[in-house]
Design an enzyme around this catalytic site. Structure first.
Site, PDB file in Angstrom:
ATOM      1  N   ARG A 139       0.838  -1.208   0.000  1.00 44.27           N
ATOM      2  CA  ARG A 139       0.000   0.000   0.000  1.00 44.27           C
ATOM      3  C   ARG A 139       0.866   1.249   0.000  1.00 44.27           C
ATOM      4  NH1 ARG A 139      -2.964  -3.168   4.214  1.00 44.27           N
ATOM      5  NH2 ARG A 139      -1.289  -2.418   5.527  1.00 44.27           N
TER       6      ARG A 139
ATOM      7  N   ASP B 267       9.205  -6.578  -7.222  1.00 42.56           N
ATOM      8  CA  ASP B 267       8.164  -7.276  -6.467  1.00 42.56           C
ATOM      9  C   ASP B 267       7.836  -8.583  -7.183  1.00 42.56           C
ATOM     10  OD1 ASP B 267       5.637  -8.181  -5.376  1.00 42.56           O
ATOM     11  OD2 ASP B 267       5.434  -6.198  -4.471  1.00 42.56           O
TER      12      ASP B 267
ATOM     13  N   ARG C  91      10.659  -1.657   7.336  1.00 41.79           N
ATOM     14  CA  ARG C  91      11.076  -2.482   8.469  1.00 41.79           C
ATOM     15  C   ARG C  91      12.591  -2.643   8.431  1.00 41.79           C
ATOM     16  NH1 ARG C  91       6.690  -1.573   9.930  1.00 41.79           N
ATOM     17  NH2 ARG C  91       5.014  -2.971  10.588  1.00 41.79           N
TER      18      ARG C  91
ATOM     19  N   ASP D 113      13.961   5.352   9.151  1.00 42.59           N
ATOM     20  CA  ASP D 113      12.957   5.578  10.192  1.00 42.59           C
ATOM     21  C   ASP D 113      12.816   4.380  11.120  1.00 42.59           C
ATOM     22  OD1 ASP D 113      10.754   7.174  11.356  1.00 42.59           O
ATOM     23  OD2 ASP D 113       9.454   5.616  10.535  1.00 42.59           O
TER      24      ASP D 113
ATOM     25  N   GLU E 162      15.143  -0.355  19.017  1.00 42.56           N
ATOM     26  CA  GLU E 162      14.420   0.901  19.226  1.00 42.56           C
ATOM     27  C   GLU E 162      14.019   1.031  20.683  1.00 42.56           C
ATOM     28  OE1 GLU E 162      11.173   1.074  16.422  1.00 42.56           O
ATOM     29  OE2 GLU E 162      12.502   1.161  14.697  1.00 42.56           O
TER      30      GLU E 162
ATOM     31  N   HIS F 285      11.092   6.311  14.094  1.00 42.47           N
ATOM     32  CA  HIS F 285       9.961   5.436  13.759  1.00 42.47           C
ATOM     33  C   HIS F 285       8.637   6.212  13.862  1.00 42.47           C
ATOM     34  CE1 HIS F 285       8.690   0.918  13.677  1.00 42.47           C
ATOM     35  NE2 HIS F 285       7.880   1.670  12.935  1.00 42.47           N
TER      36      HIS F 285
ATOM     37  N   ALA G 187       4.564   7.332  10.135  1.00 45.15           N
ATOM     38  CA  ALA G 187       3.099   7.265  10.013  1.00 45.15           C
ATOM     39  C   ALA G 187       2.382   8.158  11.013  1.00 45.15           C
ATOM     40  CB  ALA G 187       2.624   5.821  10.201  1.00 45.15           C
TER      41      ALA G 187
END
Length: 293
Positions: free
Chosen positions: A123, A143, A204, A227, A232, A251, A254
């Protein structure tokens, strides 16, 4: 709900709205929620807590990952532009009190006409591709689930991973965390990238061998905008924090206000649809579980 204390009465729970930090929904916990019919996750990744037992009991599952794609795609674009224009290197030098020239920050490039390789037509990968096309980049897509026609409809050229790494000024990662994508980029793959190329990772850390990437950015051969990290919070002494050719964020790709509203709206609409007996727009089926990163 993070811990589900043993004295909490869950008998009448029909809908469970979840966020991060949820324990696994195994048989013992599900036995305490005999009326549960829907798990609605406010984020994207559900693999850490959704089990086969959830589906075996006929419980519907939905998640709001689509709401996060625009924000992450925009951060990926911001990272891409920053690396192409060497803004991170110039900013670092300015903070050190110098007036940098090209010997410090290297050759600047525009996005228009630049070859950008997108690894993963997720997405977020598709949202990022739409931004690249609008700004007249030359996108490649890696992909294994696509054929050339699929890639063409996305406005990209389908290529194998090695070719995508060799041709790109920027490689942007948008693939899911699967057994087959663990350290997709290791020493060999990173060595295929052009001198001065950049790696963008808002997906990721699973996808990249961090030690191999550190070796490349320490040498100054590659730049990176990251990110997500193996550990973490990122340790204070990590070289990622201090290298002038690395841009880091905690991170938060979003984490926009608008994205949070979309997440809440999706969950609310999915609950309403479930209560009406209507199809869920963002349902997760058992066979899709391993693809939800």
């Amino acid at each position: 709900v993070e811990s589900f204390p043993g004295d909490t009465d869950l008998d009448e729970v029909r809908v469970l709205v979840t966020s991060w930090g949820l324990p696994q929904l195994g048989a013992e916990l599900l036995d305490r929620m005999p009326s549960l019919g829907l798990v609605a996750h406010t984020g994207a990744s559900i693999r850490s807590f959704i089990t086969d037992e959830v589906f075996a009991r006929g419980i519907s599952v939905t998640q709001a990952g689509q709401a996060m794609a625009p924000a992450v795609a925009e951060v990926s674009l911001a990272f891409t532009l920053t690396l192409l224009h060497r803004i991170h290197r110039m900013d670092h030098a300015m903070h050190e009190g110098t007036w940098p020239d090209t010997t410090v920050f290297g050759t600047q490039h525009e996005l228009s006409g630049s070859v950008i390789t997108v690894v993963g037509a997720s997405r977020t990968g598709r949202a990022y591709l739409s931004l690249l096309r609008a700004l007249e980049a030359r996108p490649l897509i890696v992909d294994p689930t696509l054929d050339p026609g699929d890639a063409s409809r996305l406005g990209a050229e389908l290529v194998p991973l090695d070719e995508g790494l060799e041709r790109a000024r920027i490689v942007a990662l948008h693939a899911p965390s699967l057994p087959t994508t663990r350290h997709l980029l290791e020493t060999r793959e990173l060595a295929l990238m052009q001198d001065g190329a950049g790696l963008v990772n808002t997906a990721r850390s699973w996808l990249v061998d961090e030690q191999a990437l550190l070796a490349e950015v320490r040498s100054g051969r590659l730049d990176a905008a990251i990110d997500v990290f193996d550990e973490e919070p990122l340790p204070p002494g990590s070289d990622f924090r201090s290298l002038p050719n690395v841009l880091t964020t905690p991170h938060r790709a979003a984490g926009t206000y608008e994205g949070r509203l979309r997440q809440g709206r999706i969950v609310a609409e999915e609950i309403q649809a479930w209560l009406r007996g209507s199809p869920l727009a963002h349902a997760v089926e058992p066979h899709q579980l391993r693809f939800i990163a």
